[in-house]
Design a protein around this motif. Structure first.
Motif, PDB file in Angstrom:
ATOM      1  N   GLY A 106       4.693   1.243   2.049  1.00  0.00           N
ATOM      2  CA  GLY A 106       5.344  -0.229   2.505  1.00  0.00           C
ATOM      3  C   GLY A 106       7.011  -0.352   2.217  1.00  0.00           C
ATOM      4  O   GLY A 106       7.626  -0.476   3.021  1.00  0.00           O
ATOM      5  N   GLN A 107       7.257   1.116   1.371  1.00  0.00           N
ATOM      6  CA  GLN A 107       8.961   0.581   0.743  1.00  0.00           C
ATOM      7  C   GLN A 107       9.162   2.033   1.726  1.00  0.00           C
ATOM      8  O   GLN A 107      11.124   1.208   2.241  1.00  0.00           O
ATOM      9  CB  GLN A 107       8.781   1.533  -0.485  1.00  0.00           C
ATOM     10  CG  GLN A 107       8.096   0.828  -1.558  1.00  0.00           C
ATOM     11  CD  GLN A 107       8.793  -0.262  -2.126  1.00  0.00           C
ATOM     12  OE1 GLN A 107       9.681  -0.301  -2.011  1.00  0.00           O
ATOM     13  NE2 GLN A 107       7.717  -1.212  -2.191  1.00  0.00           N
ATOM     14  N   CYS A 108       8.863   2.929   1.906  1.00  0.00           N
ATOM     15  CA  CYS A 108       9.958   4.559   2.804  1.00  0.00           C
ATOM     16  C   CYS A 108       9.081   4.555   3.817  1.00  0.00           C
ATOM     17  O   CYS A 108      10.245   5.657   4.603  1.00  0.00           O
ATOM     18  CB  CYS A 108      10.224   5.482   1.777  1.00  0.00           C
ATOM     19  SG  CYS A 108       9.349   5.935   1.760  1.00  0.00           S
ATOM     20  N   ARG A 157      -8.848   6.673  -6.743  1.00  0.00           N
ATOM     21  CA  ARG A 157      -8.652   5.418  -7.114  1.00  0.00           C
ATOM     22  C   ARG A 157      -7.097   5.028  -7.040  1.00  0.00           C
ATOM     23  O   ARG A 157      -7.079   4.020  -7.073  1.00  0.00           O
ATOM     24  CB  ARG A 157      -9.286   5.895  -9.165  1.00  0.00           C
ATOM     25  CG  ARG A 157     -10.855   5.367  -8.901  1.00  0.00           C
ATOM     26  CD  ARG A 157     -10.985   3.923  -8.124  1.00  0.00           C
ATOM     27  NE  ARG A 157     -12.793   3.686  -8.115  1.00  0.00           N
ATOM     28  CZ  ARG A 157     -13.133   4.252  -7.136  1.00  0.00           C
ATOM     29  NH1 ARG A 157     -12.318   3.715  -6.048  1.00  0.00           N
ATOM     30  NH2 ARG A 157     -14.402   3.840  -6.277  1.00  0.00           N
ATOM     31  N   GLU A 158      -6.921   6.210  -6.721  1.00  0.00           N
ATOM     32  CA  GLU A 158      -5.016   5.781  -6.846  1.00  0.00           C
ATOM     33  C   GLU A 158      -4.667   6.084  -5.500  1.00  0.00           C
ATOM     34  O   GLU A 158      -5.111   7.585  -4.890  1.00  0.00           O
ATOM     35  CB  GLU A 158      -4.736   6.983  -7.684  1.00  0.00           C
ATOM     36  CG  GLU A 158      -2.354   5.951  -7.938  1.00  0.00           C
ATOM     37  CD  GLU A 158      -2.744   7.147  -8.995  1.00  0.00           C
ATOM     38  OE1 GLU A 158      -1.118   7.223  -8.934  1.00  0.00           O
ATOM     39  OE2 GLU A 158      -2.533   7.800  -9.419  1.00  0.00           O
ATOM     40  N   LEU A 159      -3.516   5.448  -4.925  1.00  0.00           N
ATOM     41  CA  LEU A 159      -3.110   5.722  -3.276  1.00  0.00           C
ATOM     42  C   LEU A 159      -1.226   6.246  -4.049  1.00  0.00           C
ATOM     43  O   LEU A 159      -0.424   5.145  -5.040  1.00  0.00           O
ATOM     44  CB  LEU A 159      -3.404   4.460  -3.030  1.00  0.00           C
ATOM     45  CG  LEU A 159      -4.375   4.757  -1.046  1.00  0.00           C
ATOM     46  CD1 LEU A 159      -3.270   3.388  -1.134  1.00  0.00           C
ATOM     47  CD2 LEU A 159      -3.960   6.000  -0.713  1.00  0.00           C
ATOM     48  N   ARG A 160      -0.435   6.533  -3.743  1.00  0.00           N
ATOM     49  CA  ARG A 160       1.015   7.695  -3.689  1.00  0.00           C
ATOM     50  C   ARG A 160       1.582   8.248  -2.373  1.00  0.00           C
ATOM     51  O   ARG A 160       0.810   8.342  -1.617  1.00  0.00           O
ATOM     52  CB  ARG A 160       0.787   7.932  -4.575  1.00  0.00           C
ATOM     53  CG  ARG A 160       2.223   7.920  -5.787  1.00  0.00           C
ATOM     54  CD  ARG A 160       2.023   8.492  -7.111  1.00  0.00           C
ATOM     55  NE  ARG A 160       1.540   9.755  -6.854  1.00  0.00           N
ATOM     56  CZ  ARG A 160       0.668  10.981  -7.728  1.00  0.00           C
ATOM     57  NH1 ARG A 160       0.658  10.633  -8.824  1.00  0.00           N
ATOM     58  NH2 ARG A 160       0.646  11.867  -7.869  1.00  0.00           N
ATOM     59  N   GLU A 167       1.090   2.344  -4.178  1.00  0.00           N
ATOM     60  CA  GLU A 167       0.414   1.574  -2.673  1.00  0.00           C
ATOM     61  C   GLU A 167      -0.825   1.108  -3.398  1.00  0.00           C
ATOM     62  O   GLU A 167      -1.394   1.812  -3.479  1.00  0.00           O
ATOM     63  CB  GLU A 167       0.122   2.591  -1.918  1.00  0.00           C
ATOM     64  CG  GLU A 167      -0.527   1.526  -0.747  1.00  0.00           C
ATOM     65  CD  GLU A 167       1.137   0.205  -0.159  1.00  0.00           C
ATOM     66  OE1 GLU A 167       0.643  -0.803  -0.807  1.00  0.00           O
ATOM     67  OE2 GLU A 167       2.422   0.781  -0.359  1.00  0.00           O
ATOM     68  N   THR A 168      -0.788  -0.347  -4.239  1.00  0.00           N
ATOM     69  CA  THR A 168      -2.103  -0.653  -4.886  1.00  0.00           C
ATOM     70  C   THR A 168      -2.979  -1.979  -3.698  1.00  0.00           C
ATOM     71  O   THR A 168      -4.458  -1.814  -4.206  1.00  0.00           O
ATOM     72  CB  THR A 168      -1.637  -1.858  -5.733  1.00  0.00           C
ATOM     73  OG1 THR A 168      -0.455  -2.622  -5.789  1.00  0.00           O
ATOM     74  CG2 THR A 168      -1.021  -0.662  -6.873  1.00  0.00           C
ATOM     75  N   GLY A 192      -5.284  -3.955  10.315  1.00  0.00           N
ATOM     76  CA  GLY A 192      -5.816  -4.909   9.349  1.00  0.00           C
ATOM     77  C   GLY A 192      -6.699  -5.205   7.875  1.00  0.00           C
ATOM     78  O   GLY A 192      -7.167  -4.812   7.719  1.00  0.00           O
ATOM     79  N   THR A 193      -7.143  -3.467   8.612  1.00  0.00           N
ATOM     80  CA  THR A 193      -9.036  -3.010   7.514  1.00  0.00           C
ATOM     81  C   THR A 193      -7.765  -2.355   6.893  1.00  0.00           C
ATOM     82  O   THR A 193      -6.895  -1.940   6.377  1.00  0.00           O
ATOM     83  CB  THR A 193      -9.481  -2.317   8.685  1.00  0.00           C
ATOM     84  OG1 THR A 193     -10.591  -1.857   8.163  1.00  0.00           O
ATOM     85  CG2 THR A 193      -9.043  -0.501   8.683  1.00  0.00           C
ATOM     86  N   ASN A 194      -9.231  -2.021   5.681  1.00  0.00           N
ATOM     87  CA  ASN A 194      -8.253  -2.049   4.327  1.00  0.00           C
ATOM     88  C   ASN A 194      -9.308  -0.390   3.507  1.00  0.00           C
ATOM     89  O   ASN A 194      -8.727  -0.057   2.204  1.00  0.00           O
ATOM     90  CB  ASN A 194      -8.425  -2.831   3.018  1.00  0.00           C
ATOM     91  CG  ASN A 194      -9.645  -3.454   2.891  1.00  0.00           C
ATOM     92  OD1 ASN A 194     -10.922  -2.798   3.511  1.00  0.00           O
ATOM     93  ND2 ASN A 194      -9.833  -4.411   1.202  1.00  0.00           N
TER      94      ASN A 194
END
Length: 715
Positions: A443-445, A455-458, A466-467, A475-477
DNA sequence: AGCACGCCGACT
DNA sequence: GTCGGCGTGCTC
């Protein structure tokens, strides 16, 4: 092989600096009349050939030239060409007028020649010492190192560091064994499966120098076939050198050589044997006591006496690229050796690289292949399950695996072990939306996201966590993470067949072999154990990750990994089956189904020729901070037919890949320019880049720019 | 990279 | 005059 730069190194090519140097020399000559081979501090010099030409052990490009030293009388006997010496080197050593100052540090070097006089006009410093009278560097090895340095725009000293192992006094003190007489010529045996096989061995045994690209049939016979090629060469009274990608393969070829030739005729040169043992083996080769060598990539420089054959196995394996400057590749170095020593050349692989196809197409090497019918019988039956197919099939999705795959595993386990190839952990593919397959971006760059654990996204560019990710399109997650999926699939397979043992083989824990009883063997690419009697079936889950990489070699590499795993499976005639989960329309997938690695490589080669890509064109990269790369390219006098691509920002390194020296500092954005030249201008390109780099370094270096010929990964 | 040499300003 | 700043160039 060109012999340019034989004397006084390959440094300054440009006329400007050399002329300046000449002018300076004349001025100095005028000031200090007659600076002949004058005694340094009045010590007595050797009566004959009092000048020693030395290559100093400093890899810096602008010092890539020979330096002359005076030979003191007491070192006369030991100071022979090829020995290691110690010399004073540095600005301080120059100030000899008052005969007192001895500035400049002691550094190591190799004595390459004894001469009657020097063409250096100043007074010579004396050799500080001879490290040992062992003549470790032969004239042939020096010429090879020079050729490799020129080919890769590197310095002679850097290559010598790869070619001559560090000294070990204890190993040197021990005498090497007596050399064995040539063994009898071996029978061709399984080489008869290839129409040209027996003739190839014959040529070696008769003292010829045949060159072949050998597409090996799947199965375990390749080790004996290589051993027989070595045996045939030894029978002709010559030596042989075999380079394989890893210690496991080296051990297998070693065993095959021992079986064929007995103990003591060959040496095993791998990093695993430790420095003393390794140097002892190396010395036995250098002293001519042992004429056959098998080893991993550093063995490509093994100083085999009267070389009759060089062999490289699996040239597509990335460990054949040295990761020290100037990054030579085993295949290229052995090509240079074959040309220089006029010896036989055998490139063997179950797969086929584009470079290998080019060797055949150019006529430099002959193809050594089996007939189609023989290939078909020896290779397993390959079936594909497409990605789309998997996505559409609800039942398959619920079970995480299509029924075809389940079926193959279930059937295979009735008769033997089943191999499951899963992608390496940390070898993250781009994540995508689970529903519409849109790539997941930060979402930033807008950089690509990775999932270091479940469990983690980066973000792989800016590192932002990314949380709360949602697909920008639908739109799905839910994300699709193939790596995690493959590992879990392997676990689920284990649970589904509770009576069957599960073994794993990977980076930290590599199995060499498994018994022929039914079991599930989960392995990452390259770590697959061999199975006694061959695997009954294999399931290849590595496809999606591999093929989605934006790399010129992605297709070739995927096919190579699949073929090397599938080669461990029983042939079609014995019911061997392979299921690959990948889109069946893709070229590498089709090549696997048809078991046609050569056809794949030939088509890739044609495409690369059309697009002006390597290996048809020669490419080099220049990497560094944007201003530095630009300045470097401005200063370099590239050949007129050179074409500069970029510079563009350096692709972000694969997450999980260990940091290597030469990588940009963390947080700094570097750029990369590619320079390409048409076939035939490779040497000119290397020389130009080397000259520019040397000039740059001589002027104090400044911003570093890393030069690399034939970079292994070009987007 | 080191390291000495050399041509500029402040000092006993 | 001479000590010593660091900029420039060499290393047999």
């Amino acid at each position: 092989m060109s012999s340019e730069n034989e004397r006084q190194g390959g440094g300054a090519e440009g006329a400007g600096p050399e002329q300046l140097a000449l002018i300076r020399e004349t001025v100095r000559k005028a000031k200090v009349p007659k600076a002949k081979p004058r005694t340094w501090r009045g010590a007595a010099l050797a009566k004959e050939l009092p000048v020693a030409r030395v290559v100093v052990n400093k890899g810096v490009l602008h010092l890539d030239q020979y330096f002359d030293y005076a030979v003191p009388e007491e070192l006369d006997a030991d100071a022979q060409p090829g020995v290691r010496v110690r010399v004073r080197f540095g600005a301080g050593a120059r100030n000899v007028r008052d005969g007192r100052r001895e500035g400049g540090g002691l550094i190591d070097g190799f004595l390459v020649e004894r001469r009657a006089e020097s063409d250096y006009s100043g007074p010579l410093a004396a050799l500080a010492g001879v490290v040992s009278p062992e003549r470790v560097l032969s004239a042939d090895m020096l010429a090879l190192a020079r050729a490799v340095a020129d080919r890769y725009a590197g310095s002679l000293a850097d290559v010598l560091q790869l070619a001559v192992p560090p000294r070990n006094a204890r190993a040197e003190a021990k005498p090497s064994p007596e050399p064995c007489p040539p063994p009898p010529e071996p029978a061709a045996a399984t080489w008869e499966r290839y129409p040209q096989g027996p003739a190839f061995l014959r040529a070696l045994a008769d003292g010829g120098a045949p060159r072949a690209v050998w597409t090996a049939l799947p199965g375990p016979h390749w080790t004996q076939e290589i051993a027989r090629a070595v045996g045939a060469t030894l029978a002709s009274g010559r030596g042989a050198l075999v380079v394989v990608p890893d210690g496991r393969s080296a051990g297998r070829v070693d065993a095959a050589l021992t079986e064929l030739l007995g103990e003591g005729r060959h040496a095993l040169l791998t990093a695993e044997s430790g420095p003393e043992r390794r140097y002892r083996q190396w010395l036995a080769v250098r002293r001519g006591a042992v004429r056959a060598v098998v080893g991993t990539r550093a063995a490509m420089f093994a100083p085999v006496e009267r070389l009759g054959l060089v062999v490289v196995w699996e040239d597509g394996d990335s460990s054949h690229s040295d990761d020290n400057a100037p990054f030579p590749h085993v295949r290229e170095v052995l090509e240079l050796r074959a040309a220089h020593d006029k010896c036989g050349f055998l490139l063997g692989s179950t797969s086929c690289t584009v470079e290998a196809a080019q060797l055949v197409q150019s006529g430099w090497a002959a193809p050594l292949v089996a007939d189609r019918a023989v290939v078909r019988a020896a290779a397993p039956l390959v079936r594909t399950v497409g990605d789309g197919e998997l996505a559409r099939d609800e039942a398959a999705r619920a079970a995480r695996l299509p029924s075809l795959a389940w079926q193959a595993v279930r059937d295979g386990l009735k008769t033997g072990p089943v191999l499951v190839q899963v992608p390496r952990r940390g070898y993250a593919p781009r994540l995508a939306c689970a529903r519409c397959r849109t790539p997941a971006r930060c979402g930033q760059c807008a950089g690509p996201l990775e999932a270091p654990d479940e469990r983690e996204l980066r973000c792989t560019w800016c590192g932002t966590a990314e949380t709360d990710w949602h697909c920008a399109e639908c739109g799905t997650n839910r994300l699709r993470a193939q790596i995690v999926g493959a590992r879990r699939t392997a676990e689920e397979l284990g649970r589904a067949f509770p009576a069957v043992p599960v073994r794993t083989s990977g980076r930290d824990h590599v199995l060499d072999s498994v018994p022929g009883r039914p079991s599930l063997v989960v392995s990452t690419p390259g770590a697959e154990p061999v199975a006694e009697g061959g695997y009954a079936a294999a399931l290849l889950l590595d496809g999606w990750a591999m093929l989605s990489r934006p790399d010129l070699r992605a297709g070739e590499e995927a096919l190579r990994r699949w073929i090397s795993a599938a080669s461990l499976v029983r042939g079609q005639s014995e019911g061997g089956t392979v299921v690959v989960v990948a889109e069946p329309t893709l070229r590498p997938v089709q090549a696997l189904v048809r078991w046609d690695p050569v056809g794949h490589a030939v088509r890739e080669l044609a495409e690369r020729a059309e697009l002006g890509f390597p290996p048809v064109s020669r490419m080099a990269e220049a990497v560094g901070r944007p201003e530095a790369v630009e300045a470097f390219l401005m200063a370099a006098q590239l050949p007129p037919d050179a074409q500069v691509l970029g510079p563009v920002p350096l692709p972000v390194a694969d997450p999980g890949r260990p940091r290597r020296p030469g990588d940009p500092p963390v947080g700094e954005r570097w750029e990369r320019a590619l320079v390409r030249v048409p076939p035939g201008s490779g040497a000119a390109l290397a020389a130009a880049l080397k000259a520019a780099q040397a000039a740059r370094l001589a002027r104090g270096g400044g911003d570093p720019v890393r030069i690399r010929i034939d970079p292994p990964d070009i987007g």
